[in-house]
Scaffold this motif. Structure first.
Motif, mmCIF file in Angstrom:
data_model
loop_
_atom_site.group_PDB
_atom_site.id
_atom_site.type_symbol
_atom_site.label_atom_id
_atom_site.label_comp_id
_atom_site.label_asym_id
_atom_site.label_seq_id
_atom_site.Cartn_x
_atom_site.Cartn_y
_atom_site.Cartn_z
ATOM 1 N N ASN A 1 0.852 -1.341 0.113
ATOM 2 C CA ASN A 1 0.179 0.098 0.110
ATOM 3 C C ASN A 1 0.686 1.391 0.140
ATOM 4 N N ILE A 2 0.872 1.829 -1.041
ATOM 5 C CA ILE A 2 1.850 3.037 -1.321
ATOM 6 C C ILE A 2 0.959 4.393 -1.244
ATOM 7 N N GLN A 3 1.454 5.338 -0.543
ATOM 8 C CA GLN A 3 1.015 6.546 -0.436
ATOM 9 C C GLN A 3 2.049 7.561 0.082
ATOM 10 N N TRP A 4 2.222 8.713 -0.674
ATOM 11 C CA TRP A 4 3.342 9.696 -0.175
ATOM 12 C C TRP A 4 2.900 11.237 -0.655
ATOM 13 N N TYR A 5 2.512 11.939 0.234
ATOM 14 C CA TYR A 5 2.169 13.131 0.075
ATOM 15 C C TYR A 5 2.714 14.358 1.223
ATOM 16 N N PRO A 6 3.822 14.438 1.291
ATOM 17 C CA PRO A 6 4.443 15.239 2.295
ATOM 18 C C PRO A 6 4.011 16.803 2.296
ATOM 19 N N GLY A 7 3.959 17.474 3.496
ATOM 20 C CA GLY A 7 3.224 18.531 3.709
ATOM 21 C C GLY A 7 3.510 19.750 2.462
ATOM 22 N N HIS A 8 5.017 19.674 2.126
ATOM 23 C CA HIS A 8 5.381 20.777 1.271
ATOM 24 C C HIS A 8 4.758 20.899 0.007
ATOM 25 N N MET A 9 3.962 19.591 -0.240
ATOM 26 C CA MET A 9 3.516 19.345 -1.713
ATOM 27 C C MET A 9 2.235 20.337 -1.703
ATOM 28 N N THR A 10 1.436 20.304 -0.738
ATOM 29 C CA THR A 10 0.002 20.972 -0.420
ATOM 30 C C THR A 10 0.533 22.626 -0.575
ATOM 31 N N LYS A 11 1.752 22.985 -0.176
ATOM 32 C CA LYS A 11 2.113 24.521 -0.329
ATOM 33 C C LYS A 11 2.206 24.598 -1.942
ATOM 34 N N ALA A 12 3.192 23.762 -2.303
ATOM 35 C CA ALA A 12 3.252 23.752 -3.835
ATOM 36 C C ALA A 12 2.273 23.875 -4.724
ATOM 37 N N LYS A 13 1.255 23.157 -4.310
ATOM 38 C CA LYS A 13 0.045 23.157 -5.357
ATOM 39 C C LYS A 13 -0.557 24.478 -5.137
ATOM 40 N N ARG A 14 -0.561 25.010 -4.222
ATOM 41 C CA ARG A 14 -1.017 26.451 -3.960
ATOM 42 C C ARG A 14 -0.486 27.352 -4.558
ATOM 43 N N ALA A 15 0.893 27.487 -4.594
ATOM 44 C CA ALA A 15 1.668 28.263 -5.189
ATOM 45 C C ALA A 15 1.429 28.163 -6.847
ATOM 46 N N MET A 16 1.314 27.054 -7.327
ATOM 47 C CA MET A 16 1.042 26.587 -8.707
ATOM 48 C C MET A 16 -0.151 27.354 -9.194
ATOM 49 N N LYS A 17 -1.086 26.918 -8.311
ATOM 50 C CA LYS A 17 -2.527 27.474 -8.757
ATOM 51 C C LYS A 17 -2.468 29.292 -8.756
ATOM 52 N N GLU A 18 -1.798 29.757 -8.050
ATOM 53 C CA GLU A 18 -1.742 31.396 -8.049
ATOM 54 C C GLU A 18 -0.707 31.896 -9.398
ATOM 55 N N ASP A 19 -0.057 30.924 -9.679
ATOM 56 C CA ASP A 19 1.014 31.198 -10.697
ATOM 57 C C ASP A 19 0.327 30.943 -11.979
ATOM 58 N N MET A 20 -0.488 30.079 -12.236
ATOM 59 C CA MET A 20 -1.468 29.725 -13.224
ATOM 60 C C MET A 20 -1.840 31.122 -14.203
ATOM 61 N N LYS A 21 -2.194 31.964 -13.395
ATOM 62 C CA LYS A 21 -2.804 33.460 -14.265
ATOM 63 C C LYS A 21 -1.619 33.854 -14.953
#
Length: 298
Positions: free
Chosen positions: A2-22
């Motif tokens: 059972n493999i799962q890996w989603y460290p906390g920095h990825m949540t922050k990176a996703k938010r930054a990516m969403k902001e930069d999309m514009k």
């Protein structure tokens, strides 16, 4: 496994990516050619809705060339510009400039109608960990702009890189998605090194890889390790016997002469990741994430 890996920095990176999309015109998405669908973060399609899209099939030299062509056709049919690349050697990089112009021709035409000329295209480079984003940027820019490494998580923050008057790139950290609904995807990402090895049982992972290769590329194991060609499907016990045989052939021994299957497992995984087992693709378009048909088996 059972493999799962989603460290906390990825949540922050996703938010930054969403902001930069514009700020951007184009998304350049790197995928691993051995796992083209599994190495695509499904969140990117939502975040980048309405943006021009390009897929780079990186590490295409490690993937089955026949199936590379099928994936190129698949992504073109999905509306992407597609280029096969090997970012370490630079193969395919010369095609990217024209593909960028093609992907952004509507944006360039809109600018022309508004009297805006020569405004650089701004492209966000995205991908899951360890698919080669930073290696691509450095090779494409022909200088060291982005930090690279052979393990996931090297790039920590977003970074703008101006390549020339026509193109600017935004390097972003590799991010996964919170949960793998299909554990086969998690396995494939672990095989290619996109999951932190420190959270994995490498011996179990190698046994899973041996089972998969015995079905799809049985010659790979036989030829690399000079062992008998495995007959699929393998039971768990049979996979373990093959791993022990590889340990014997490679003289992986513990004190007292006992076979070191943990060391043999690390060898199998590294041989796959580096291409020493041959050109292997784990997914093909007609069966997303599934096994290869018999006629394509090695």
């Amino acid at each position: 496994m059972n493999i799962q890996w989603y460290p906390g920095h990825m949540t922050k990176a996703k938010r930054a990516m969403k902001e930069d999309m514009k700020l951007i015109d184009l998304i350049i998405e790197l995928v691993d050619a051995r796992v083209p669908l599994g190495s695509r973060n499904p969140d990117i399609d939502d975040l980048g809705a309405g943006k021009a899209r390009m897929v780079l099939l990186n590490k295409s030299d490690l993937a089955d060339e026949k199936i590379n062509g099928q994936w190129v056709e698949y992504f073109i049919n999905q509306g992407f510009q597609v280029v096969k690349v090997n970012c370490k050697t630079g193969d395919g990089l010369k095609q990217i400039g024209a593909a960028v112009q093609d992907a952004c021709k509507e944006k360039i035409e809109r600018d022309r109608r508004r009297g805006i000329q020569n405004r650089p295209i701004r492209a966000m480079v995205v991908g899951i960990p360890n698919v080669g984003k930073s290696t691509f940027i450095n090779a494409f820019a022909k200088k060291a702009c982005a930090k690279t490494g052979n393990k996931p998580g090297v790039t920590k923050g977003n970074q703008w890189i101006r390549l020339n008057k026509t193109l600017e790139l935004l390097d972003t950290p590799g991010i996964l998605w919170p949960k793998f609904e299909d554990q086969q995807v998690g396995l494939h990402l672990a095989f290619i090194g996109s999951i932190n090895d420190e959270i994995l049982n490498k011996e179990e992972l190698a046994l899973e890889l041996i089972q998969l290769l015995s079905r799809n590329y049985p010659k790979a194991l036989a030829e690399r390790y000079q062992i008998e060609k495995p007959a699929a499907p393998l039971t768990a016990g049979e996979s373990h016997l093959i791993l022990k045989e590889i340990a014997r052939v490679r003289a992986c021994l513990l004190k007292g002469g006992e076979l070191d299957t943990a060391k043999a497992a690390a060898i199998v995984l590294e041989d796959f990741r580096s291409g020493r087992l041959g050109r292997i693709t784990l997914e093909q378009p007609c069966r997303e994430g599934g096994e290869l048909p018999k006629e394509d088996q090695g």
